[in-house]
Design an enzyme around this catalytic site. Structure first.
Site, PDB file in Angstrom:
ATOM      1  N   HIS A   1     -13.939  -3.126  14.996  1.00 39.04           N
ATOM      2  CA  HIS A   1     -13.808  -1.700  14.703  1.00 39.04           C
ATOM      3  C   HIS A   1     -13.962  -0.913  16.000  1.00 39.04           C
ATOM      4  O   HIS A   1     -14.752  -1.289  16.875  1.00 39.04           O
ATOM      5  CB  HIS A   1     -14.878  -1.285  13.689  1.00 39.04           C
ATOM      6  CG  HIS A   1     -14.657   0.077  13.110  1.00 39.04           C
ATOM      7  ND1 HIS A   1     -14.988   1.238  13.779  1.00 39.04           N
ATOM      8  CD2 HIS A   1     -14.136   0.465  11.909  1.00 39.04           C
ATOM      9  CE1 HIS A   1     -14.682   2.274  13.025  1.00 39.04           C
ATOM     10  NE2 HIS A   1     -14.167   1.838  11.883  1.00 39.04           N
TER      11      HIS A   1
ATOM     12  N   GLN B   1      -7.388  -4.776   8.878  1.00 42.70           N
ATOM     13  CA  GLN B   1      -6.588  -3.767   9.553  1.00 42.70           C
ATOM     14  C   GLN B   1      -5.327  -4.459  10.070  1.00 42.70           C
ATOM     15  O   GLN B   1      -5.290  -5.678  10.250  1.00 42.70           O
ATOM     16  CB  GLN B   1      -7.387  -3.204  10.724  1.00 42.70           C
ATOM     17  CG  GLN B   1      -6.731  -2.040  11.447  1.00 42.70           C
ATOM     18  CD  GLN B   1      -7.579  -1.570  12.608  1.00 42.70           C
ATOM     19  OE1 GLN B   1      -7.909  -2.353  13.499  1.00 42.70           O
ATOM     20  NE2 GLN B   1      -7.963  -0.310  12.605  1.00 42.70           N
TER      21      GLN B   1
ATOM     22  N   ASP C   1     -12.937   7.604   7.756  1.00 47.09           N
ATOM     23  CA  ASP C   1     -12.984   8.104   9.135  1.00 47.09           C
ATOM     24  C   ASP C   1     -13.878   9.336   9.228  1.00 47.09           C
ATOM     25  O   ASP C   1     -13.930  10.158   8.304  1.00 47.09           O
ATOM     26  CB  ASP C   1     -11.578   8.463   9.616  1.00 47.09           C
ATOM     27  CG  ASP C   1     -10.674   7.238   9.702  1.00 47.09           C
ATOM     28  OD1 ASP C   1     -11.196   6.145   9.989  1.00 47.09           O
ATOM     29  OD2 ASP C   1      -9.453   7.384   9.466  1.00 47.09           O
TER      30      ASP C   1
ATOM     31  N   ALA D   1      -9.268  11.917   3.268  1.00 45.28           N
ATOM     32  CA  ALA D   1     -10.597  12.219   3.825  1.00 45.28           C
ATOM     33  C   ALA D   1     -11.341  13.194   2.929  1.00 45.28           C
ATOM     34  O   ALA D   1     -10.798  14.201   2.500  1.00 45.28           O
ATOM     35  CB  ALA D   1     -10.444  12.805   5.227  1.00 45.28           C
TER      36      ALA D   1
ATOM     37  N   GLN E   1       5.585   5.522  15.272  1.00 44.88           N
ATOM     38  CA  GLN E   1       4.505   4.855  14.548  1.00 44.88           C
ATOM     39  C   GLN E   1       3.508   4.203  15.494  1.00 44.88           C
ATOM     40  O   GLN E   1       2.300   4.233  15.260  1.00 44.88           O
ATOM     41  CB  GLN E   1       5.085   3.763  13.629  1.00 44.88           C
ATOM     42  CG  GLN E   1       5.402   4.218  12.220  1.00 44.88           C
ATOM     43  CD  GLN E   1       5.917   3.049  11.406  1.00 44.88           C
ATOM     44  OE1 GLN E   1       7.089   2.712  11.455  1.00 44.88           O
ATOM     45  NE2 GLN E   1       5.023   2.415  10.679  1.00 44.88           N
TER      46      GLN E   1
ATOM     47  N   ALA F   1     -20.154   1.640   4.456  1.00 44.59           N
ATOM     48  CA  ALA F   1     -19.403   1.138   3.303  1.00 44.59           C
ATOM     49  C   ALA F   1     -20.271   0.243   2.422  1.00 44.59           C
ATOM     50  O   ALA F   1     -20.104   0.214   1.201  1.00 44.59           O
ATOM     51  CB  ALA F   1     -18.168   0.387   3.778  1.00 44.59           C
TER      52      ALA F   1
ATOM     53  N   GLU G   1       0.836  -1.203   0.000  1.00 36.89           N
ATOM     54  CA  GLU G   1       0.000   0.000   0.000  1.00 36.89           C
ATOM     55  C   GLU G   1       0.865   1.245   0.000  1.00 36.89           C
ATOM     56  O   GLU G   1       1.884   1.311   0.695  1.00 36.89           O
ATOM     57  CB  GLU G   1      -0.900   0.012   1.241  1.00 36.89           C
ATOM     58  CG  GLU G   1      -1.764   1.279   1.337  1.00 36.89           C
ATOM     59  CD  GLU G   1      -2.638   1.286   2.571  1.00 36.89           C
ATOM     60  OE1 GLU G   1      -3.649   0.551   2.565  1.00 36.89           O
ATOM     61  OE2 GLU G   1      -2.308   2.008   3.535  1.00 36.89           O
TER      62      GLU G   1
END
Length: 286
Positions: free
Chosen positions: A147, A174, A109, A51, A210, A123, A17
């Site tokens: 979630h 995730q 988000d 976003a 991170q 979604a 990604e």
């Protein structure tokens, strides 16, 4: 090539990604990093979406360039909660024009100011609309630890089932740092009749900072073994980077050994990290 067809082959796959820049002046450096990762010839690459669609033009362009220049199938993210239906369909038309067949459909988000549009809440609504808009391969997100907004894991899996029933072809998890969490999740989703491929999302943690961001964003559990690694190497950037890549490598090897063949790496736009992982797995993922 559609990602569902790649996953249907049943062999170990490695995908990466990247995320687009927030502003034009950063585009060249992000593009350079994305192309360096694409040159490693992963099975596919995903490109995230800011976003409210703020980076949509960059998402589409980078995804198209990865596909055209390097022959790497690209997966364009698309979020909906901060977008109008008009904006979503504009992006879908752009993706069609660029020949991009794969979309990761996400709610997105909720912005810090709470401002969202009224056209989409979930979604699954976006997935249903994409399904009607063309011959796309549609992915969705899933959360092995639940979630952060879900009441419990059972409710979260029911929401996942809604996405599958709406038409998604595969789901990507995730990040997680304990493989047992994923194995338990797989048992639970299969028990609920969710049979689409599950792609395991892995993040190589290469800096202590991170982890703070990850904890705030996702509430991901850090196993004792991982916390020990942070305690020992967190203040030594070079050692932390090496240890983080080694930990991610071990996670991936264990996953593949246990039949989880599809691996998606959150590279944070770091070609050197992607290259080292590819090297570590050279005989495992060919």
């Amino acid at each position: 090539m559609k990602i569902r067809d790649i996953l249907a082959e049943g062999r170990p796959t490695l995908s990466f990604e990247v995320f687009p820049p927030k502003t034009q002046d950063k585009y060249e450096s992000v593009e350079k990093a994305a192309f360096a990762i694409a040159a490693l010839k992963p099975d596919f690459m995903s490109v995230t979406y800011g976003a409210g669609g703020g980076t949509s033009q960059y998402t589409v362009q980078i995804a198209a360039d990865i596909k055209e220049r390097y022959g790497v199938p690209s997966l364009a993210h698309l979020t909906c909660v901060s977008s109008t239906r008009e904006k979503v369909h504009q992006v879908l038309e752009e993706l069609k024009e660029k020949g991009i067949e794969n979309i990761l459909a996400l709610r997105g988000d909720i912005p810090a100011d709470g401002k969202v549009e009224k056209d989409y809440q979930y979604a699954s609504q976006l997935i249903n609309e994409i399904k009607q808009a063309g011959d796309f391969c549609i992915g969705a997100a899933c959360y092995p630890e639940g979630h952060v907004e879900s009441v419990n894991k059972t409710e979260d899996i029911l929401h996942l089932k809604e996405k599958v029933e709406a038409g998604c072809d595969f789901v990507t998890t995730q990040m997680f740092f304990d493989n047992n969490i994923l194995y338990n999740f797989l048992y639970r989703v299969r028990e609920q009749g969710i049979m689409v491929p599950v792609v395991a999302g892995i993040m190589p943690v290469t800096s202590k900072s991170q982890i703070k961001r990850i904890g705030l964003m996702s509430g991901t559990e850090l196993p004792v073994r991982f916390r020990a690694l942070l305690d020992r190497f967190g203040d030594d950037p070079a050692a932390m980077k090496q240890a983080g890549i080694a930990y991610a490598t071990e996670q991936i090897i264990d996953l593949i050994a246990n039949g989880v063949n599809a691996i998606h790496v959150y590279t944070m736009n770091k070609p050197d990290v992607a290259a080292k992982l590819r090297e570590n797995l050279s005989e495992i993922i060919r």
